[in-house]
Write an enzyme that holds these catalytic residues in place. Sequence first.
Site, mmCIF file in Angstrom:
data_model
loop_
_atom_site.group_PDB
_atom_site.id
_atom_site.type_symbol
_atom_site.label_atom_id
_atom_site.label_comp_id
_atom_site.label_asym_id
_atom_site.label_seq_id
_atom_site.Cartn_x
_atom_site.Cartn_y
_atom_site.Cartn_z
ATOM 1 N N LYS A 1 -10.863 3.926 -2.373
ATOM 2 C CA LYS A 1 -9.764 3.314 -3.132
ATOM 3 C C LYS A 1 -10.200 2.934 -4.544
ATOM 4 O O LYS A 1 -9.416 2.414 -5.325
ATOM 5 C CB LYS A 1 -9.242 2.073 -2.401
ATOM 6 N N HIS B 1 -3.337 -6.229 6.773
ATOM 7 C CA HIS B 1 -3.362 -4.830 7.194
ATOM 8 C C HIS B 1 -3.816 -4.813 8.665
ATOM 9 O O HIS B 1 -4.582 -5.676 9.087
ATOM 10 C CB HIS B 1 -4.376 -4.100 6.310
ATOM 11 N N GLN C 1 -8.203 -3.938 -1.306
ATOM 12 C CA GLN C 1 -7.224 -3.750 -2.385
ATOM 13 C C GLN C 1 -7.600 -4.503 -3.658
ATOM 14 O O GLN C 1 -6.952 -4.315 -4.693
ATOM 15 C CB GLN C 1 -5.828 -4.203 -1.922
ATOM 16 N N ASP D 1 -11.228 -9.439 3.248
ATOM 17 C CA ASP D 1 -10.972 -8.003 3.149
ATOM 18 C C ASP D 1 -10.578 -7.711 1.702
ATOM 19 O O ASP D 1 -9.483 -8.056 1.267
ATOM 20 C CB ASP D 1 -9.853 -7.615 4.124
#
Lengths: 140, 449
Positions: B263, B160, B240, B237
């Site tokens: 999220k 990302h 997600q 990261d």
Amino acid sequence: MSDSGSSMYRQDILEHYKNPDNFGTLEPHTLAHNGENPLCGDTLEITLNLGDDGTIEAARFEGQGCAISQAATDILLGRIEEMEADEVLSMDEDQLLDVLGIDVSPLRVKCACLPLVTVQDGIEIHRGTMDPVDVTRTED
Amino acid sequence: MVPPPFLILTARLPRDPHLKYEADPSQDGPEVDDLLDAELVDAIRKDFPILDRKMREDQRLVYLDNAATSQRPTQVVEAMRRYQQESNANVHRGIHQLAEEATETYEQAHADVAAFVGAEGMECVAFTKNTTEAINLVAQGWGLTNLEPEDAILVTELEHHANLVPWQQVADRTGAELRHVALTDDGRLDRASFHDQLDEDVALLAVSQVSNVLGTVNPVEAMTEAAHDVDARVLVDAAQSVPHMPVDVGEIGCDWLTFSGHKMLGPTGIGVLAGRREALEETEPLLFGGEMIRRVTKDEAEWAEMPWCFEAGTPPMTEAVGLSQAIDYVERIGREAIHEHSRELAARCQRRLEEVGCEVYGPAPEHRSALVSFNVPGIHPHDLASIIDDDGVAIRAGHHCAMPLMDHLGVAATARASFYIYNTEEDIDVLVNGIERAEEVMSVEEDGR
């Protein structure tokens, strides 16, 4: 503005998208300019021929992208032939949307406006009233 | 006189008794590729009033944009409301009961996050604005101060922009070299490319655990071990991955781990930087000011202890309460169960999309998490998204903040459906029907262009 996404995709819009009247490149041409919508990845390569009196005699494009950007380009280029370049420069977003005759949903207005800002920048760069840029980008 | 304020150790908001489902620890984990029990999903859906709202002309909302942001359950919203209306005070400064309660609640949220992601303790969990800020904290607070021109930063081609652009900046400002792990044709990290580029010069590896475009689950544990073998630091990261699967800083072994509240059923406005104590101790604060200091003179200041040194200014107190409650909600369902559910939906969606002629990007289901990127031949994803929006379907269309990955795929944009605990197989039916309707809407004969 319409609430409905599908209502943008009227048959005549899709006709312009799938079977554009003004697809191609003018050779020779008075000016060429490219446009890009980074968010969608829409791209346009526009060529124009201007008459000595400042009239747009012919306009063609090649490009790739969403139906709204490509159909809007075909419709706009059809409309500006025989128009004064000054008249095109004075067109705004609302006038463009009137020409298209559809309710463009707010998030897609940038797709529809790409051909207008590209043509306007092309004319201005040609006239020397704007610093040259390789490509006109809509902001995302 | 009023007695000294009693420190309310249980100031954390009580768990909501209305959440029906309690995970039964005596049972074995869910079977592989199992959806959540239909009754449970019904109960879950009742906690998300937004799923009941009518879209456009009375359509049911089919929310398939969870990788962008999830929805929030009543329990989270209610916990935040109660904090605001019943316990609000600024933390760490006041000598009054509300301030004590607020401080206790806020610190407990750090402890909850630490337990959730296996950090050593609350001092190893700092709250930021979002994942992007957490990555920037490491990029600027560690990267800028530790990297030199002879160093290399290793990222991957599926990052990302949030885990790419900060490192571009660090490379630019320090002179360090930026390297990219290449991808295989099916959208996984290329093992050979990784090992080729991971030499002694690499001082930092920055990698996402799950790709937000392809859903690829990356082997971050093995990658971390390999990176540590050459003395490189590792940032994972987890934006997600944390919402869906068990994530444990200790098990991964990484130095820093970042994710966002919004999220994973929590609110916007709060992100997390968690990590190993030693790595965090090497990380300088990104923001300076109040709350992050121990002592200030006219000319200099001394930082507060971790994690407060990373949290300048009035912190996201209400958001921390919401995040804490979101963790509680996620843990009650269980992250193994959640991951099986969302992976199974993604796998079924992938199969259905391929059956109707869509091009699906990314790896096979066994390497994929909770989302599917695809294109319908002949239809730009923005046109698709506009048309199926009329069916109440919310998908994402665009470059998903991963332009280099779009270049790798050779497309300008894709459509993406991403799943979470409240999604069902019926949601996939509505999506596929919408795609078929879009094909009808867009069907005009081409006469050769």
